[in-house]
Structure formats: C-alpha cells, structure tokens
Write a protein that holds these residues in place. Structure first.
Motif, PDB file in Angstrom:
ATOM      1  N   LEU A 142      -8.433  10.298  11.332  1.00 53.76           N
ATOM      2  CA  LEU A 142     -10.084  10.207  11.522  1.00 53.76           C
ATOM      3  C   LEU A 142     -10.494   9.206  12.139  1.00 53.76           C
ATOM      4  O   LEU A 142     -11.299   9.170  13.215  1.00 53.76           O
ATOM      5  CB  LEU A 142     -10.832  10.153  10.218  1.00 53.76           C
ATOM      6  N   ASN A 143     -10.019   7.942  12.180  1.00 54.52           N
ATOM      7  CA  ASN A 143     -10.519   6.672  12.683  1.00 54.52           C
ATOM      8  C   ASN A 143      -9.604   6.045  13.732  1.00 54.52           C
ATOM      9  O   ASN A 143      -9.905   5.194  14.580  1.00 54.52           O
ATOM     10  CB  ASN A 143     -10.798   5.793  12.027  1.00 54.52           C
ATOM     11  N   GLY A 144      -8.162   6.153  13.940  1.00 54.39           N
ATOM     12  CA  GLY A 144      -7.313   5.669  14.676  1.00 54.39           C
ATOM     13  C   GLY A 144      -6.611   4.509  14.239  1.00 54.39           C
ATOM     14  O   GLY A 144      -5.600   4.383  14.792  1.00 54.39           O
ATOM     15  N   ILE A 145      -7.013   4.138  13.051  1.00 49.72           N
ATOM     16  CA  ILE A 145      -6.090   3.110  12.451  1.00 49.72           C
ATOM     17  C   ILE A 145      -6.307   2.973  10.892  1.00 49.72           C
ATOM     18  O   ILE A 145      -7.502   3.363  10.519  1.00 49.72           O
ATOM     19  CB  ILE A 145      -6.649   1.609  13.174  1.00 49.72           C
ATOM     20  N   ALA A 146      -5.394   2.621  10.383  1.00 50.98           N
ATOM     21  CA  ALA A 146      -5.391   2.603   8.796  1.00 50.98           C
ATOM     22  C   ALA A 146      -4.388   1.537   8.335  1.00 50.98           C
ATOM     23  O   ALA A 146      -3.576   1.233   9.086  1.00 50.98           O
ATOM     24  CB  ALA A 146      -5.188   3.993   8.240  1.00 50.98           C
ATOM     25  N   CYS A 147      -4.443   1.568   6.923  1.00 52.85           N
ATOM     26  CA  CYS A 147      -3.328   0.376   6.217  1.00 52.85           C
ATOM     27  C   CYS A 147      -3.155   0.821   5.043  1.00 52.85           C
ATOM     28  O   CYS A 147      -3.910   1.149   4.173  1.00 52.85           O
ATOM     29  CB  CYS A 147      -4.072  -1.129   6.205  1.00 52.85           C
ATOM     30  N   CYS A 148      -1.847   0.902   4.629  1.00 54.15           N
ATOM     31  CA  CYS A 148      -1.401   1.049   3.316  1.00 54.15           C
ATOM     32  C   CYS A 148      -0.313  -0.028   2.824  1.00 54.15           C
ATOM     33  O   CYS A 148       0.569  -0.190   3.937  1.00 54.15           O
ATOM     34  CB  CYS A 148      -0.623   2.625   3.332  1.00 54.15           C
ATOM     35  N   ALA A 149      -0.527  -0.627   1.848  1.00 54.87           N
ATOM     36  CA  ALA A 149       0.480  -1.565   1.313  1.00 54.87           C
ATOM     37  C   ALA A 149       1.219  -1.246   0.069  1.00 54.87           C
ATOM     38  O   ALA A 149       0.729  -0.501  -0.677  1.00 54.87           O
ATOM     39  CB  ALA A 149      -0.510  -2.913   1.035  1.00 54.87           C
ATOM     40  N   GLY A 150       2.453  -1.251   0.138  1.00 48.48           N
ATOM     41  CA  GLY A 150       3.342  -0.911  -0.632  1.00 48.48           C
ATOM     42  C   GLY A 150       4.365  -2.072  -1.259  1.00 48.48           C
ATOM     43  O   GLY A 150       4.612  -2.908  -0.467  1.00 48.48           O
ATOM     44  N   SER A 151       4.522  -2.313  -2.604  1.00 42.05           N
ATOM     45  CA  SER A 151       5.586  -3.336  -2.715  1.00 42.05           C
ATOM     46  C   SER A 151       6.974  -2.874  -3.270  1.00 42.05           C
ATOM     47  O   SER A 151       7.845  -3.632  -3.058  1.00 42.05           O
ATOM     48  CB  SER A 151       5.053  -4.212  -4.061  1.00 42.05           C
ATOM     49  N   SER A 152       7.240  -1.729  -3.567  1.00 38.70           N
ATOM     50  CA  SER A 152       8.473  -0.940  -3.815  1.00 38.70           C
ATOM     51  C   SER A 152       8.043   0.213  -4.371  1.00 38.70           C
ATOM     52  O   SER A 152       7.246   0.663  -4.433  1.00 38.70           O
ATOM     53  CB  SER A 152       8.934  -1.821  -5.177  1.00 38.70           C
ATOM     54  N   GLY A 153       9.136   1.097  -4.406  1.00 34.95           N
ATOM     55  CA  GLY A 153       9.112   2.443  -4.678  1.00 34.95           C
ATOM     56  C   GLY A 153       8.734   3.430  -3.587  1.00 34.95           C
ATOM     57  O   GLY A 153       9.248   2.837  -2.350  1.00 34.95           O
ATOM     58  N   PRO A 154       8.237   4.611  -3.868  1.00 35.09           N
ATOM     59  CA  PRO A 154       8.258   5.444  -2.816  1.00 35.09           C
ATOM     60  C   PRO A 154       7.200   5.139  -1.450  1.00 35.09           C
ATOM     61  O   PRO A 154       7.396   5.623  -0.368  1.00 35.09           O
ATOM     62  CB  PRO A 154       7.397   6.798  -3.435  1.00 35.09           C
ATOM     63  N   GLY A 155       6.401   4.273  -1.650  1.00 30.90           N
ATOM     64  CA  GLY A 155       5.482   3.553  -0.710  1.00 30.90           C
ATOM     65  C   GLY A 155       6.361   3.069   0.573  1.00 30.90           C
ATOM     66  O   GLY A 155       5.916   3.095   1.806  1.00 30.90           O
ATOM     67  N   HIS A 156       7.486   2.760   0.393  1.00 32.02           N
ATOM     68  CA  HIS A 156       8.488   2.305   1.243  1.00 32.02           C
ATOM     69  C   HIS A 156       9.098   3.178   2.163  1.00 32.02           C
ATOM     70  O   HIS A 156       9.566   2.684   3.176  1.00 32.02           O
ATOM     71  CB  HIS A 156       9.288   1.012   0.674  1.00 32.02           C
ATOM     72  N   ILE A 157       9.195   4.364   1.671  1.00 32.75           N
ATOM     73  CA  ILE A 157      10.093   5.246   2.247  1.00 32.75           C
ATOM     74  C   ILE A 157       9.364   6.485   2.651  1.00 32.75           C
ATOM     75  O   ILE A 157       9.766   7.530   3.448  1.00 32.75           O
ATOM     76  CB  ILE A 157      11.009   5.719   1.460  1.00 32.75           C
TER      77      ILE A 157
END
Length: 80
Positions: free
Chosen positions: A63-78
């Motif tokens: 929608l906006n061209g840029i975004a951020c997701c932060a993950g420390s461990s688990g599925p967020g990293h893969i």
C-alpha cells in the motif's frame, strides 16, 4: 544521533520513512520497543505471532511502498 544502538536504529527507521514496526514484544526486541516509545514518531504495532507481523508489513509495503517487521526468533526469521 541518539544515545543507544536501539535509539539509533529507530532514528534510521524513521528517516527511511517507516511509520510502524510490526513485532512481538520480548526477548531481544525489548530495547527497540523502548526506543520506539521514546522516539514518539514511529508506532510499535504488537502482533501475537511474528509471521502475522511479516504479513502485516508485506500488506503495508504493497500500500505505501515501505514497511518494517521485527523478529527475534522463530518463524519471523524465515518468512520472507
């Protein structure tokens, strides 16, 4: 530049034009979460699962061209 590494990270994220960080609070992200609170211009959007944060960030990027997701461990990293 701000004092801590987390403050500097949030400052760079803000300069990139990111308005929200989708993430699960806890573990190694506690300092970043606190830096976001101190910054006041970036919003921390708490999600219940890191994969959900990745999906939300992907939708915002579409929608906006840029975004951020932060993950420390688990599925967020893969996910992406």
């Amino acid at each position: 530049m701000a004092g801590t590494v987390a403050d500097q990270l949030v400052e760079v994220i803000e300069q990139a034009g990111i308005k929200r960080i989708y993430a699960v609070t806890g573990d190694s992200l506690n300092e970043v979460n606190d830096a976001v609170r101190r910054n006041g211009n970036v919003q921390w959007v708490h999600v219940r699962h890191e994969e959900t944060g990745a999906f939300a960030a992907a939708a915002e990027a579409e929608l906006n061209g840029i975004a951020c997701c932060a993950g420390s461990s688990g599925p967020g990293h893969i996910f992406i």
